[in-house]
Design a protein around this motif. Structure first.
Motif, PDB file in Angstrom:
ATOM      1  N   VAL A 251      26.859 -21.277   8.639  1.00  0.00           N
ATOM      2  CA  VAL A 251      27.663 -21.302   9.862  1.00  0.00           C
ATOM      3  C   VAL A 251      27.168 -20.324  10.923  1.00  0.00           C
ATOM      4  N   ALA A 252      26.495 -19.266  10.510  1.00  0.00           N
ATOM      5  CA  ALA A 252      26.009 -18.297  11.489  1.00  0.00           C
ATOM      6  C   ALA A 252      24.830 -17.553  10.892  1.00  0.00           C
TER       7      ALA A 252
ATOM      8  N   ALA B  75      21.356 -14.120  17.344  1.00  0.00           N
ATOM      9  CA  ALA B  75      22.334 -14.887  16.581  1.00  0.00           C
ATOM     10  C   ALA B  75      22.254 -16.377  16.902  1.00  0.00           C
ATOM     11  N   ASN B  76      22.582 -17.171  15.905  1.00  0.00           N
ATOM     12  CA  ASN B  76      22.700 -18.614  16.081  1.00  0.00           C
ATOM     13  C   ASN B  76      23.915 -19.097  15.302  1.00  0.00           C
ATOM     14  N   TYR B  77      24.502 -20.195  15.779  1.00  0.00           N
ATOM     15  CA  TYR B  77      25.739 -20.692  15.191  1.00  0.00           C
ATOM     16  C   TYR B  77      25.713 -22.200  15.015  1.00  0.00           C
TER      17      TYR B  77
ATOM     18  N   LYS C  49      30.712 -22.529  17.099  1.00  0.00           N
ATOM     19  CA  LYS C  49      30.198 -21.893  18.313  1.00  0.00           C
ATOM     20  C   LYS C  49      31.347 -21.554  19.262  1.00  0.00           C
TER      21      LYS C  49
ATOM     22  N   PHE D 181      33.059 -17.871  16.401  1.00  0.00           N
ATOM     23  CA  PHE D 181      32.504 -16.943  15.420  1.00  0.00           C
ATOM     24  C   PHE D 181      31.476 -16.050  16.105  1.00  0.00           C
ATOM     25  N   THR D 182      31.442 -14.796  15.692  1.00  0.00           N
ATOM     26  CA  THR D 182      30.436 -13.855  16.189  1.00  0.00           C
ATOM     27  C   THR D 182      29.853 -13.093  15.013  1.00  0.00           C
TER      28      THR D 182
ATOM     29  N   LEU E  81      31.104 -10.883  10.342  1.00  0.00           N
ATOM     30  CA  LEU E  81      31.422 -12.175  10.942  1.00  0.00           C
ATOM     31  C   LEU E  81      32.834 -12.081  11.503  1.00  0.00           C
TER      32      LEU E  81
END
Length: 121
Positions: free
Chosen positions: A48-49, A57-59, A64, A67-68, A86
């Motif tokens: 997921v991330a 970072a990618n999601y 998107k 989430f961070t 997360l």
């Protein structure tokens, strides 16, 4: 000892937030790309991330904007530790799953127990 330990899950209402943590012991993780995966009941585990060693970072499209992922590295005299976070906002019932962290690509040696996130509607 090289290991990954996830924490921070829980039971929350839809729309709530959680912050998951992954403590990765061992200096090797400081140079690894890291990711958060999740596995919902009856479904395959999915990424997921992800975050590179440099912090990019990618999601997944499904998370998107909600989430961070972030990471930090700390070193003491006895231990080097990478912590991967997360931050999850605007939780949905579909986010209910066990959340795991691992390297990118994943390494079977590093799967931990995960942390359960349950979202009630």
């Amino acid at each position: 000892q090289v290991q990954l330990v996830e924490s921070g899950g829980g039971l929350v209402q839809a729309g709530g937030s959680l912050r998951l943590s992954c403590a990765a012991s061992g200096s090797i993780f400081s140079v690894k790309h890291m990711g958060w995966y999740r596995q919902a009941p009856g479904k395959r585990r999915e990424l997921v991330a992800s975050i590179t060693s440099g912090g990019t970072a990618n999601y997944a499209d499904s998370v998107k904007g909600r989430f961070t992922i972030s990471r930090e590295f700390t070193m003491s005299r006895d231990n080097a530790k990478t912590t991967v976070y997360l931050e999850i906002n605007s939780l949905k019932p579909d986010d209910t799953a066990v959340y795991y962290c691992n390297t990118i690509p994943s390494d079977n040696r590093y799967w931990g127990q995960g942390t359960q996130v349950t979202v009630s509607s």
